[in-house]
Motif scaffolding. Structure first.
Motif, short mmCIF file in Angstrom:
data_model
loop_
_atom_site.label_atom_id
_atom_site.label_comp_id
_atom_site.label_asym_id
_atom_site.label_seq_id
_atom_site.Cartn_x
_atom_site.Cartn_y
_atom_site.Cartn_z
N ALA A 40 -11.55 31.48 4.57
CA ALA A 40 -11.26 31.04 2.33
C ALA A 40 -10.08 30.48 2.17
O ALA A 40 -9.04 31.48 2.64
N GLY A 41 -10.01 29.51 1.36
CA GLY A 41 -9.45 28.29 1.27
C GLY A 41 -8.12 27.90 2.31
O GLY A 41 -7.15 27.44 1.98
N LYS A 42 -9.31 28.30 3.74
CA LYS A 42 -8.18 27.31 4.90
C LYS A 42 -8.93 26.04 5.75
O LYS A 42 -10.25 27.04 5.55
N TRP A 43 -9.09 25.36 5.56
CA TRP A 43 -9.88 24.27 6.98
C TRP A 43 -9.45 24.60 7.93
O TRP A 43 -8.55 25.58 8.44
N GLY A 44 -10.20 24.86 9.02
CA GLY A 44 -10.72 24.46 10.28
C GLY A 44 -9.87 23.65 11.13
O GLY A 44 -10.23 22.34 10.88
N PHE A 45 -8.63 23.82 11.87
CA PHE A 45 -7.98 22.85 11.96
C PHE A 45 -8.09 22.84 13.64
O PHE A 45 -7.16 23.53 14.29
N ARG A 46 -8.24 21.98 14.55
CA ARG A 46 -8.11 21.45 15.96
C ARG A 46 -6.98 19.89 15.91
O ARG A 46 -7.22 18.78 15.72
#
Length: 808
Positions: free
Chosen positions: A537-543
Motif C-alpha cells: 500500500a503506497g509503495k512500489w516493489g523495487f528490485r
C-alpha cells in the motif's frame, strides 16, 4: 582445466581432465613458480592482427608511472593513446617477439582501462608459443587459457609454462563488451629455469576454416614431438569441443570424428608428457549440408543490386567496410540500427538451399526470414560475444528454381547482412505449384498455395504436418488459389517456433512438398512477468540487480531480470519498497529527467556498481476516473513498461509500441535521456498493474515514471504530471501474487483453478482471443476451491481464448 596452486617448476603438473572443457579450458593457470633464475622480459617487437598503429604501446612502457621496462608492480595510466586497440573484431591477436629463446613462467597483462571504455579490454585469452622467428609461417601451440578482469591500472599475473619460446601470441577469444573493438594496455613476461620440455604439435589435418560435408568422417592427424624423448610422451588426445574422441600413446597420432553434427566444431589435439607438461593445437571447422553441385557465395556489398544472385536493401542500411584483416566476408557488412520494422533486405537467387552467415553481438537483435513470401521464422543475430561470419539461419531444401529470401528487422537490436551461401544445382529447373503464404495466429494456421502454369493443386491431396504430427485441415480451392486451414485445439504460445510440412500433388500427379518453420510474435516481457517484489500500500516493489553480466539493451536487461529469479543466480539483488520512481545515480545522474529532487538509487549503499545494472519496479495502481490517461517515462538508458490489462493506443517521444502486444511501451536500446509518453485511451476506472524495467550500461543514469489524466504528446502539454505513488499521483495498492494451478475445458465450460492471498476478496477474470485486447469474461463465477479459488465460465465456444485473473 587449471593447475593446482603452489606448484614448483620441478613438480608434475596436475591438469583437470579435458572433459571439463565445457566449463573452462585451461581456465587460469593459477600457480606460483619460484624458478632458480628469473627475468622480467620486455618484448622487442609486437605485431597486432589489427590496430597496428598502436601495437607498440603494448611494449614501450610509456603508460607506466615509471616509463620503460617497468616491473610487476607498475601502475598504468588510463590514457587511450598509450594503449593498443584493434577495430573490426574482438578476436584479434598480438604476437610478441621476446628477442631470444627462453622458457616462460609468467605473463603480466595490464588490461585496457580507458574511462567508460573498460569493456574494450580482453576477457578470455588463449596463450600460444612458438620457437620460430618468422611470424609469417610460425607454428604456434597453445599452453594456457586465461581470464582477465575488466579494467584496472595494475598488472594481472598468470602462471604459464612454455619451453623453447621465441614468439608468444595472445589470442583474444572475448572482450568485456559487445563492440567490435578490443585492446590491452601493456604486456610483459617472466622467464626462468624449467626442467624438461613442453611437447610440440603440428596439425596436419584438418586445417582451420575448413568446410566439411555433413555425413563425412573427419580425419584428425598430427605430428607430435617431445625433446625429452618419445618415451616421455604420456598421451595424445583428440577432442571435438569438450568431447574426447580417442587418445593415442604411440604414433601415428590419428583420430576420427564420425557423425559430426552440422555447425561449428572446435577440433583439438592435446599432448601431455609424463611430468604433466601440456600443449594443444586447434582447428575450427564448419560441417555443412552439401545438397547440390556447388556453393555460390553472395556478398552484402559487392553483389548489391536487384538482379539474380544479388542483394537489395529497403530502408536505412549502413555499409561498414573494414581493413584487410577484418574477419567479415570480403572485410565488410551492412547493418540496420534504427530498429525500423519496415526495413528489410532481399536476396534473389536460383538454387535449392540458402544459408545465412552474419555478424552477431550482444547488442544485436533478431530478424524475420521468409522465402518467396511464405512463413516467417526468427533469425537470431544476438550472442554473448561478437562473432563474424556466424551461421544464423538456413533454409530447407527448395525446388530448383529462382527464389527470394527476405529478412525483415524485428526492431529489438541491430540486424546485419554479410554472406549468403546458395547451393546451386545443375539439374533441370522444377516448376510446380507453390506454397505462397503461411499465416499463423495464436489460434489458427492458414496455408495458401498457388497454381503455376500447368501445375494445378489437387485440393483432396493436401496434408499438413505440424511439429511432426499430421493435423486436420479444411481445404478450399478457388483457382488458382488453394487454402488449407487448421484450427488449433490449444493456442500457440507467444514466441514459440513450429515446423510445418505441406504435402500435396498436382492434377498431373507431380509431388509438391514444402518444409518451413514459423515463429509466433513474442512480447517484450514474459507473460508471467519479470519477478521482483510486489507493491505494498503506497509503495512500489523495487528490485536492483547487478554483477549479472552486461546490460546493453532491453533484451539483455530482460534476460538478467529473468535469470535473477532462478536458483543459483550468482549476481547481486536488492529488493526494497519505494514511494515513487524518481532516482538518479549519485555519481552521475545526467540530466535527471523531468522531475527535480532525484533520490539516490537505494542499492548504492549495498555496493551497486556504476555500470551494468538492471532495475525492475512493480505497482498495482488505481485509475480513479474513466477516460484518457497518459503514462510518461524518462530514463537513461532505455526502458520497458507494461500496463497490464489495458492497451496503449499511441506513443510519442523516444519510445514505441508493438501492435501485437499493445500493453507495452519501450525504448529498446541505450539512450541518453529518453522521454516517452503512452496514451491509454478511454481506460475504465479500476485497478491495473504496472511492470517497469530499465538498465544502466555506462555513464549517466536516472529513472522516472509518472502520469496525468488526458491525452498528451509532449511533457509540456500539461502541468498536471505527477509521479506515480507520490502525493497527488496515481494511488498504489498492495499487489497480489496469483498463481494458476489448473485450467481445463469440458464441452463449452472452462474451469480455472488458482491460488490467491485473499480468497475472500473480489477478483476479475479477463479474456482475449489475440493477446491484444482484454475484456471481462462474461458470466464468470468464482467459488472457493480448497485453499484457492475456482473461476467457471459457461457457454464458451468459437475461437480459442487466453485468460488472465486479477485481484481487485
Amino acid at each position: 582445466m587449471g593447475l593446482n596452486t603452489n606448484v614448483s617448476p620441478m613438480t608434475p603438473m596436475k591438469w583437470l581432465p579435458l572433459s571439463q572443457l565445457a566449463l573452462a579450458l585451461v581456465s587460469t593457470l593459477s600457480f606460483t613458480l619460484t624458478p632458480v633464475r628469473a627475468e622480467f622480459i620486455q618484448p622487442v617487437a609486437a605485431y597486432a592482427s589489427n590496430g597496428e598503429a598502436t601495437q607498440d604501446a603494448l611494449i614501450d612502457g610509456l603508460g607506466f608511472e615509471d616509463p620503460g621496462v617497468g616491473s610487476p608492480a607498475s601502475v598504468h595510466n588510463r590514457t587511450g593513446g598509450e594503449m593498443w586497440s584493434g577495430v573490426g573484431s574482438i578476436k584479434e591477436h598480438v604476437i610478441f617477439d621476446l628477442g631470444k629463446t627462453v622458457s616462460i613462467t609468467n605473463v603480466y597483462i595490464w588490461n585496457y582501462s580507458v574511462q567508460d571504455a573498460t569493456d574494450v579490454g580482453m576477457k578470455d585469452v588463449e596463450v600460444l608459443v612458438s620457437p620460430d622467428t618468422n611470424i609469417t609461417n610460425a607454428n604456434f601451440n597453445a599452453i594456457a587459457r586465461i581470464s582477465l578482469k575488466e579494467g584496472g591500472a595494475e598488472a594481472q599475473v598468470f602462471g604459464v609454462l612454455g619451453t623453447n619460446v621465441r614468439l608468444v601470441k595472445l589470442k583474444g577469444l572475448s572482450n568485456w563488451g559487445q563492440g567490435y573493438t578490443v585492446g590491452l594496455a601493456e604486456v610483459r613476461f617472466a622467464s626462468g629455469d624449467v626442467a624438461g620440455n613442453v611437447p610440440t604439435i603440428v596439425l596436419n589435418n584438418p586445417h582451420d576454416g575448413d568446410e566439411i560435408a555433413f555425413g563425412a568422417d573427419i580425419a584428425i592427424s598430427a605430428a607430435v614431438t617431445d625433446k625429452d624423448g618419445a618415451s616421455n610422451l604420456a598421451k595424445v588426445e583428440f577432442y571435438d569441443g569438450s568431447t574426447l574422441l580417442t587418445n593415442r600413446t604411440t604414433t601415428p597420432y590419428i583420430g576420427t570424428l564420425k557423425g559430426a553434427a552440422k555447425g561449428n566444431h572446435e577440433l583439438r589435439v592435446m599432448a601431455t608428457d609424463k611430468t604433466g607438461k601440456i600443449s594443444w593445437i586447434t582447428a575450427n571447422v564448419f560441417v555443412r549440408e552439401l545438397v547440390a553441385d556447388r556453393i555460390l557465395k553472395i556478398d552484402d556489398t559487392a553483389d548489391q543490386g536487384p538482379g539474380l544472385n544479388q542483394i537489395a536493401y529497403t530502408g536505412t542500411w549502413n555499409p561498414a567496410p573494414g581493413g584487410a584483416t577484418d574477419p567479415r566476408y570480403n572485410h565488410n557488412d551492412h547493418y540496420e540500427s534504427n530498429n525500423n520494422r519496415n526495413d528489410y533486405f532481399e536476396v534473389r537467387f536460383k538454387g535449392v538451399k540458402i544459408d545465412v552467415f552474419a555478424t552477431v553481438a550482444s547488442h544485436h537483435g533478431t530478424g524475420l526470414a521468409s522465402l518467396d513470401g511464405g512463413p516467417t521464422s526468427v533469425v537470431n543475430y544476438k550472442a554473448p560475444q561478437r562473432g563474424e561470419q556466424v551461421f544464423v539461419w538456413g533454409s530447407p531444401i527448395l525446388p530448383n528454381r529462382e527464389h527470394v529470401l527476405r529478412i525483415r528487422v524485428v526492431g529489438d537490436g541491430v540486424v546485419t547482412a554479410d554472406r549468403f551461401d546458395v547451393s546451386v544445382s545443375d539439374k533441370p529447373e522444377v516448376t510446380t505449384a507453390t506454397v505462397k503464404e503461411v499465416a499463423a495466429t495464436f489460434t489458427s494456421l492458414v496455408v495458401t498455395m498457388e497454381d503455376v502454369a500447368g501445375s494445378v493443386v489437387d485440393p483432396t491431396s493436401v496434408k499438413l504436418t505440424l511439429d511432426g504430427a499430421l493435423v486436420a485441415a479444411s481445404v478450399l480451392k478457388s483457382a488458382p488459389v488453394t487454402t488449407a486451414t487448421h484450427t488449433l485445439a490449444t493456442p500457440f504460445q507467444p514466441g514459440s517456433t513450429h515446423a510445418l510440412q505441406v504435402v500435396a500433388k498436382d492434377t498431373a500427379g507431380a509431388s509438391i512438398t514444402n518444409e518451413s518453420t514459423f515463429t509466433l510474435p513474442a512480447p517484450f516481457f514474459p507473460p508471467t512477468g519479470l519477478g521482483g517484489p510486489l507493491s505494498t500500500a503506497g509503495k512500489w516493489g523495487f528490485r536492483q540487480i547487478w554483477n549479472a553480466g552486461r546490460a546493453d539493451a532491453l533484451v539483455s536487461a530482460v534476460g538478467i531480470a529473468i535469470q535473477a529469479n532462478k536458483g543459483g543466480f550468482s549476481g547481486k539483488i536488492h529488493d526494497i519498497p519505494v514511494s515513487f520512481v524518481n532516482f538518479g545515480k549519485t555519481s552521475n545522474p545526467g540530466s535527471g529527467g523531468f522531475f527535480p529532487d532525484d533520490q539516490p538509487l537505494p542499492a548504492e549503499q549495498q555496493g551497486l556498481t556504476d555500470n551494468d545494472f538492471v532495475i525492475v519496479a512493480r505497482a498495482k495502481v488505481k485509475i480513479p476516473r474513466s477516460g484518457d490517461w497518459t503514462i510518461g517515462v524518462h530514463s537513461d538508458e532505455g526502458f520497458g513498461l507494461r500496463f497490464i490489462g489495458a492497451p496503449f493506443s499511441s506513443v510519442s517521444g523516444a519510445g514505441e509500441w508493438d501492435d501485437n502486444f499493445p500493453e507495452f511501451i519501450v525504448a529498446k536500446n541505450n539512450t541518453a535521456d529518453s522521454n516517452t509518453r503512452g496514451v491509454l485511451a478511454k481506460i475504465a476506472a479500476g485497478t491495473y498493474e504496472i511492470e517497469f524495467l530499465s538498465w544502466q550500461r555506462i555513464g549517466a543514469a536516472h529513472y522516472e515514471v509518472y502520469a496525468a489524466q488526458g491525452s498528451f504528446v509532449e511533457d509540456a502539454d500539461t502541468d498536471q504530471w505527477q509521479l506515480i505513488g507520490a502525493p497527488g499521483g496515481l494511488e498504489i495498492l498492495a499487489g497480489a501474487n496469483l498463481t494458476f494451478v489448473h485450467i481445463q475445458k469440458q464441452n463449452d465450460q472452462v474451469i480455472i483453478d488458482f491460488t490467491t492471498p485473499n480468497p475472500d476478496g473480489p477478483h476479475q477474470l479477463l479474456e482475449s482471443v489475440d493477446l491484444k485486447t482484454w475484456q471481462p469474461a462474461t458470466g464468470a463465477a468464482f467459488q472457493k476451491n480448497g485453499n484457492g479459488l475456482r473461476a467457471v465460465i459457461n457457454a464458451v465456444s468459437g475461437e480459442k481464448r487466453f485468460y488472465k485473473v486479477a485481484a481487485l
